[in-house]
Design a protein around this motif. Sequence first.
Motif, short mmCIF file in Angstrom:
data_model
loop_
_atom_site.label_atom_id
_atom_site.label_comp_id
_atom_site.label_asym_id
_atom_site.label_seq_id
_atom_site.Cartn_x
_atom_site.Cartn_y
_atom_site.Cartn_z
N THR A 19 4.69 -13.10 -20.91
CA THR A 19 5.92 -13.43 -20.21
C THR A 19 6.26 -12.33 -19.21
O THR A 19 5.92 -11.17 -19.44
CB THR A 19 7.10 -13.64 -21.20
OG1 THR A 19 7.30 -12.47 -21.96
CG2 THR A 19 6.85 -14.79 -22.11
N PRO A 20 6.92 -12.65 -18.09
CA PRO A 20 7.45 -13.96 -17.74
C PRO A 20 6.33 -14.95 -17.39
O PRO A 20 5.37 -14.60 -16.73
CB PRO A 20 8.35 -13.71 -16.54
CG PRO A 20 8.15 -12.30 -16.13
CD PRO A 20 7.30 -11.61 -17.14
N THR A 21 6.50 -16.16 -17.86
CA THR A 21 5.56 -17.24 -17.63
C THR A 21 6.17 -18.23 -16.65
O THR A 21 7.28 -18.72 -16.89
CB THR A 21 5.24 -17.96 -18.97
OG1 THR A 21 4.75 -17.01 -19.90
CG2 THR A 21 4.24 -19.07 -18.77
N PRO A 22 5.47 -18.55 -15.56
CA PRO A 22 6.02 -19.54 -14.61
C PRO A 22 6.11 -20.93 -15.26
O PRO A 22 5.19 -21.36 -15.95
CB PRO A 22 5.01 -19.56 -13.47
CG PRO A 22 4.15 -18.36 -13.65
CD PRO A 22 4.20 -17.99 -15.10
N LEU A 23 7.25 -21.59 -15.05
CA LEU A 23 7.42 -22.98 -15.49
C LEU A 23 7.33 -23.91 -14.29
O LEU A 23 6.69 -24.95 -14.36
CB LEU A 23 8.78 -23.16 -16.17
CG LEU A 23 8.99 -22.40 -17.48
CD1 LEU A 23 10.43 -22.57 -17.95
CD2 LEU A 23 8.01 -22.86 -18.54
N THR A 24 8.03 -23.55 -13.23
CA THR A 24 7.99 -24.27 -11.96
C THR A 24 7.95 -23.20 -10.87
O THR A 24 7.97 -22.01 -11.18
CB THR A 24 9.24 -25.15 -11.76
OG1 THR A 24 10.39 -24.30 -11.62
CG2 THR A 24 9.45 -26.12 -12.91
N LYS A 25 7.98 -23.62 -9.61
CA LYS A 25 7.96 -22.61 -8.54
C LYS A 25 9.22 -21.77 -8.53
O LYS A 25 9.22 -20.65 -8.05
CB LYS A 25 7.70 -23.27 -7.18
CG LYS A 25 8.84 -24.07 -6.61
CD LYS A 25 8.46 -24.63 -5.24
CE LYS A 25 9.61 -25.33 -4.59
NZ LYS A 25 10.46 -24.50 -3.80
N ASP A 26 10.31 -22.28 -9.12
CA ASP A 26 11.58 -21.56 -9.11
C ASP A 26 12.05 -21.11 -10.48
O ASP A 26 13.16 -20.58 -10.60
CB ASP A 26 12.67 -22.46 -8.50
CG ASP A 26 12.40 -22.81 -7.05
OD1 ASP A 26 11.90 -21.93 -6.32
OD2 ASP A 26 12.67 -23.96 -6.66
N SER A 27 11.26 -21.32 -11.51
CA SER A 27 11.74 -21.03 -12.86
C SER A 27 10.65 -20.36 -13.70
O SER A 27 9.49 -20.75 -13.63
CB SER A 27 12.19 -22.33 -13.53
OG SER A 27 12.78 -22.08 -14.78
N HIS A 28 11.06 -19.35 -14.47
CA HIS A 28 10.15 -18.64 -15.37
C HIS A 28 10.73 -18.63 -16.78
O HIS A 28 11.92 -18.86 -16.99
CB HIS A 28 9.95 -17.20 -14.90
CG HIS A 28 9.09 -17.09 -13.69
ND1 HIS A 28 9.49 -17.46 -12.43
CD2 HIS A 28 7.81 -16.66 -13.56
CE1 HIS A 28 8.53 -17.26 -11.57
NE2 HIS A 28 7.49 -16.77 -12.23
N PHE A 29 9.85 -18.32 -17.72
CA PHE A 29 10.17 -18.30 -19.15
C PHE A 29 9.85 -16.92 -19.69
O PHE A 29 8.78 -16.37 -19.44
CB PHE A 29 9.29 -19.36 -19.83
CG PHE A 29 9.31 -19.35 -21.33
CD1 PHE A 29 10.24 -20.08 -22.02
CD2 PHE A 29 8.36 -18.62 -22.05
CE1 PHE A 29 10.25 -20.10 -23.41
CE2 PHE A 29 8.36 -18.63 -23.43
CZ PHE A 29 9.31 -19.37 -24.10
N VAL A 30 10.80 -16.34 -20.44
CA VAL A 30 10.61 -15.05 -21.10
C VAL A 30 10.97 -15.25 -22.57
O VAL A 30 11.96 -15.92 -22.88
CB VAL A 30 11.50 -13.95 -20.47
CG1 VAL A 30 11.48 -12.69 -21.30
CG2 VAL A 30 11.07 -13.67 -19.04
#
Length: 170
Positions: free
Chosen positions: A143-154
Amino acid sequence: MSTLKNLLILATFLFGGFVHAQSNFTSKSIGVGVVVADMQRSLDFYIKGIGMVKTGNFTINAEFGKRGGLTGGEAVDVNILKLENSPESTDWKLMSFGKKAGHSKPKFIQDDTGMQYITIQVKSLQPVIDRLKEQNVTFLGNTPTPLTKDSHFVLVQDPDGTFVELIGPM
């Protein structure tokens, strides 16, 4: 004709029950009580790291704890945290009995039953990441892991092992 009538009666009954059940609540949020081993460490994590605000506190006295079936007769202080100080925000109620957990800290959400994680949506991840790094919080996975071009996951864990998902733009 009687089949259609029966279907309409059934639909009315089901829909009416659904509407009734949804209208029975006085609040749109659920207050969550979390027992922690070390109150100050948990307050530091949630306030200084995550960025929550303390909005109040109260004591459950020994008599009420026993009479209400909450504590078996122990008094406990409860600190109320929220993502923001507003009536619509969920109460994250921390309490401590000064004891360590009776089970090991999970490594993954499948390692135990019950509530394992919370998800917090943020406007910007970077300030939260910086605050958590200052507290030497371990980041899990890649993490941070990209979810979409504008959103990440930590993903991190609080001091007692509750997983905290943080989702938002960097």
